[in-house]
Design an enzyme around this catalytic site. Sequence first.
Site, PDB file in Angstrom:
ATOM      1  NE  ARG A 267      -4.231   1.730   1.130  1.00 36.60           N
ATOM      2  CZ  ARG A 267      -5.091   2.134   0.184  1.00 36.60           C
ATOM      3  NH1 ARG A 267      -4.887   1.697  -1.163  1.00 36.60           N
ATOM      4  NH2 ARG A 267      -6.265   2.961   0.557  1.00 36.60           N
TER       5      ARG A 267
ATOM      6  CB  THR B 279      -9.199  -0.615  -6.991  1.00 33.86           C
ATOM      7  OG1 THR B 279      -9.378   0.866  -6.184  1.00 33.86           O
ATOM      8  CG2 THR B 279      -8.332  -1.669  -6.697  1.00 33.86           C
TER       9      THR B 279
ATOM     10  CG  ASN C 200      -8.240   6.394  -4.274  1.00 35.56           C
ATOM     11  OD1 ASN C 200      -9.177   5.643  -4.014  1.00 35.56           O
ATOM     12  ND2 ASN C 200      -8.181   7.622  -3.858  1.00 35.56           N
TER      13      ASN C 200
HETATM   14  N1  GLY Z   1      -8.486   3.140  -3.135  1.00 40.93           N
HETATM   15  C1  GLY Z   1      -9.363   2.050  -2.973  1.00 40.93           C
HETATM   16  C2  GLY Z   1      -9.109   1.409  -1.690  1.00 40.93           C
HETATM   17  O1  GLY Z   1      -7.877   1.032  -1.417  1.00 40.93           O
HETATM   18  O2  GLY Z   1     -10.018   0.718  -1.100  1.00 40.93           O
END
Ligand code: GLY
Length: 573
Positions: A113, A385, A405
């Site tokens: 992430r 996504t 995102n």
């Molecule tokens: N950006 C979408 C998520 O990480 O849930």
Amino acid sequence: MKLFKPLSICLLLALNILSHAQVSLVGAGKKVDPFHYEVVKNGQFRKASVSSAHPLASLVGAAIMEQGGNAFDAGIATQLALAVVYPGAGNIGGGGFMLARKSNGELIGLDYREAAPSKASRDMYLDKNGTVLSALSQFGDLASGIPGTIAGLFATLPYAKLPFKILIQPAIDLAENGFVISEKQVNDFNEQKDIFIKNNNHPIAFVKEGKWHLGDTLFQKELANTLKRIQKDGVKGFYEGETANMIVAEMQKGNGIISLEDLKNYTAKLRKPLEFDYRGHHIISFSPPSSGGIIINQMLKMIEKYPVGTYGFQTSKTVQLMIEVERRAYADRAEHMGDPDFWKVPVKTLTSDKYLTERMKDFVAEKAGSSTDVKAGTIHESEETTHISILDDLGNMVSITTTLNGGYGCKTMVGGAGFLLNNEMDDFSVKPGVPNMYGAIGGEANAIEPGKRMLSSMTPTLILKNKKPYVVIGTPGGTTIPTSVFQGIVNIIDFNMSASDAINKPKFHHQWLPDIVMIEKGFDANTKKHLQTMGYKLSDRGSIGRTEAIRILSDGKRETAADIRGDDSVAGF
Ligand code: GLY
């Protein structure tokens, strides 16, 4: 200890690698033909399955397994190919999660992430009056977290069999020599043209003179060069040297804050997957900083006490129960979930039987619940996504969800490097405790802090039946991700549906606030009417998620399904 392998083994290994290197997978008339390909929604394969958002990416994954790679090799190659052929969400400038179960039973949860840059601060998207400046968290360089994808791919490499140089080559070929874009991509590029021009002060590959037309080829030379630097220098080819310098130069032009140190210090992290049982199946999903695993754990355990299978598929009785568990789980998301390295997420309590039984005490059949008195809130997330499900002949299961995102992330490409940056900073609670522009409220658990990873909904998930691989599943969709995975699992386990039916049936979504039930086209009209008489506010909306699933049948065949909502496509053999 022997330092050298016997010469014959070394020779065999070298020949093997050489033969892989010599066979080019991509090109006109090759296994992956960028100029002639079609969308394939279903397949029953014996040895290798890939389902992803783009036919060329799925074909690359399957071809890599045909070359002797395993599901991890395919995962790396498919993600890289998606970064080229599906630039709206496939990425090297974003981040993601990989969840895997090796054929020996070992579980791997890899968190790559994005992270907040070291200069990030809690109020960085507020003006001096405390008003949220959402344009800054959504567009341009300041919206970008430190990208994690390339670190994630290199952290996956120890589980793979083939050299990285081979795994990245199809992506380089697709970027350098081009591929024919689909009708959806033609429309997408034409629609986004003005916003691309506004957010980039240099020419970018997705913008051309006039309009894009069906049959056009997209070339991405700058991206090909960036991929070649990664091929040559490994992880440093992205996080240091020329590419890193280009990212930082882009930040300086565009008011962003990612520094050379931020890039150099970024690492992927191993996370312990979340595990629980549901009606005799073992479910494995992702733990924080994703909220997804906890949410599906809560929702499935809350409905487990009810004989949903006998209520019937999408009857008002079933749907009402599922709406009410969605409401409760999403309320907990906002209050309690964030990056576990910065916030103590009470995972055990949130998923305990005692807590979940208590949560359902105020459930009243035939009567809509209400979110008005509940004191926590939700966080807005964009829905662009992408997910990849893979299974190889050994039974390695790989479930990857990755994202920029928003569609095309912050819409800004790194000048000269040919890839888009994410706008993942918008997944933080930009202003904890206060409703944002969408009327949603963010929690303290997910406030911005340097180095922290923003809360996600991504829910790559695996299911075992009788302790053996059964299902690989996941989807894009922002906050709708956990509900899509939840409904996919219920469709398979409670309603015994095929993988294809399970993912393609119309869905519904409730996320606690706003207190409405979002309904996809094609949903049963009688159920809708009945829900309204119970007191639910319904709101019709477009697609919910694009789920990719693989289910192993009792004869060993792998039912491989791609969502009908996009260009999603399967490949395998
Ligand atoms: N950006 C979408 C998520 O990480 O849930």
